[in-house]
Scaffold this active site. Structure first.
Site, mmCIF file in Angstrom:
data_model
loop_
_atom_site.group_PDB
_atom_site.id
_atom_site.type_symbol
_atom_site.label_atom_id
_atom_site.label_comp_id
_atom_site.label_asym_id
_atom_site.label_seq_id
_atom_site.Cartn_x
_atom_site.Cartn_y
_atom_site.Cartn_z
ATOM 1 N N HIS A 9 0.648 -1.444 -0.014
ATOM 2 C CA HIS A 9 0.028 0.085 0.023
ATOM 3 C C HIS A 9 0.849 1.328 0.010
ATOM 4 C CE1 HIS A 9 -3.180 -2.710 0.643
ATOM 5 N NE2 HIS A 9 -2.644 -3.337 1.507
ATOM 6 N N GLU A 23 -2.387 0.193 7.508
ATOM 7 C CA GLU A 23 -1.472 -0.917 7.165
ATOM 8 C C GLU A 23 -0.120 -0.240 6.612
ATOM 9 O OE1 GLU A 23 -1.680 -4.639 4.264
ATOM 10 O OE2 GLU A 23 -3.467 -3.372 4.524
ATOM 11 N N HIS A 77 2.744 -7.423 4.470
ATOM 12 C CA HIS A 77 1.291 -6.732 4.425
ATOM 13 C C HIS A 77 1.040 -6.935 5.968
ATOM 14 C CE1 HIS A 77 0.196 -5.901 0.103
ATOM 15 N NE2 HIS A 77 0.930 -6.634 0.130
ATOM 16 N N GLU A 141 1.434 -11.687 5.582
ATOM 17 C CA GLU A 141 0.278 -11.083 6.211
ATOM 18 C C GLU A 141 0.505 -11.148 7.735
ATOM 19 O OE1 GLU A 141 -2.106 -9.260 5.184
ATOM 20 O OE2 GLU A 141 -2.519 -9.907 2.964
#
Length: 223
Positions: A9, A23, A77, A141
């Site tokens: 992101h 995030e 992430h 993640e």
């Protein structure tokens, strides 16, 4: 060896938002910690898709790694959706044995580093950064931003270091990386300090602390 670190992101895309966290900020912090730790290894060239708060298309991230002819690609992430714990992904159609082997090693080291959290498993997905990269790649993640307990940990800089450490030790073991030799100090150049840390009823605890102090360059004698 060239390793591309991809902070998920960025810019107008904050990623998941919850519990006062974004995030995009967490992924960038973790990636920078990984890069800093990798500087201690021989023959490793550390490359980034972003080092600040900017937006990049998923295809751009893969293109950067491909143009640089990277040997490995890691996209970092933070999860969301009400779960908890850690999981990792490789491209769902990969038949590359190295990609699979690297995931096995890196995933395990991250799970060990973060401690008492759910291991959600080694998974596969058709994510663009995994599909479009020409080299072995993994997407991690790292806990759930919308889980109160996970988020509490993600607010700790020390915990972000732990996550990064797991990635680095995973890379070390997967690729056989070696630490750079540290320059030796002459005995005459060393400053010696006496450190008194208290008494232990268990000798093993005293020995454990003595070993840690020795690693940091202190003289540690058990009396």
């Amino acid at each position: 060896m060239k390793i591309v670190l991809d902070a998920g992101h960025g810019g107008h895309d904050p990623g998941a938002i919850a519990n006062g966290l974004r995030e995009k900020d967490l992924t960038l912090a973790i990636v920078k910690h990984i890069g800093k730790m990798l500087e201690e290894y021989e023959g490793v060239e550390i490359l980034y898709t972003r080092t600040d708060d900017r937006f990049l298309e998923l295809s751009e991230r893969a293109a950067i790694a491909n143009k640089l002819k990277a040997d490995y690609f890691i996209s970092v992430h933070i999860n969301a959706g009400g779960g908890t714990g850690f999981e990792s992904y490789i491209f769902n159609n990969t038949k590359d044995a190295n990609t699979i082997a690297y995931q096995n090693v890196i995933h395990g080291e991250i799970v060990r580093a973060i401690g008492n959290f759910t291991d959600r498993g080694k998974k596969r997905a058709n994510y663009a950064v995994l599909r479009l990269t020409n080299m072995p790649a993994i997407l991690t993640e790292n806990l759930f931003i919308d889980n109160t307990n996970d988020a509490a940990k993600l607010k700790s800089e020390q915990f972000l270091h732990q996550i990064a450490y797991g990635h680095v030790i995973g890379l070390e073991k997967a690729f056989g990386l070696k630490k750079k030799a540290q320059p030796q100090q002459k005995a005459s150049d060393k400053k010696l300090y006496r450190v008194q840390v208290g008494a232990f009823s268990d000798r093993k605890n005293a020995e454990r602390l003595a070993e840690e102090l020795k690693k940091k360059g202190y003289q540690a004698i058990i009396v």
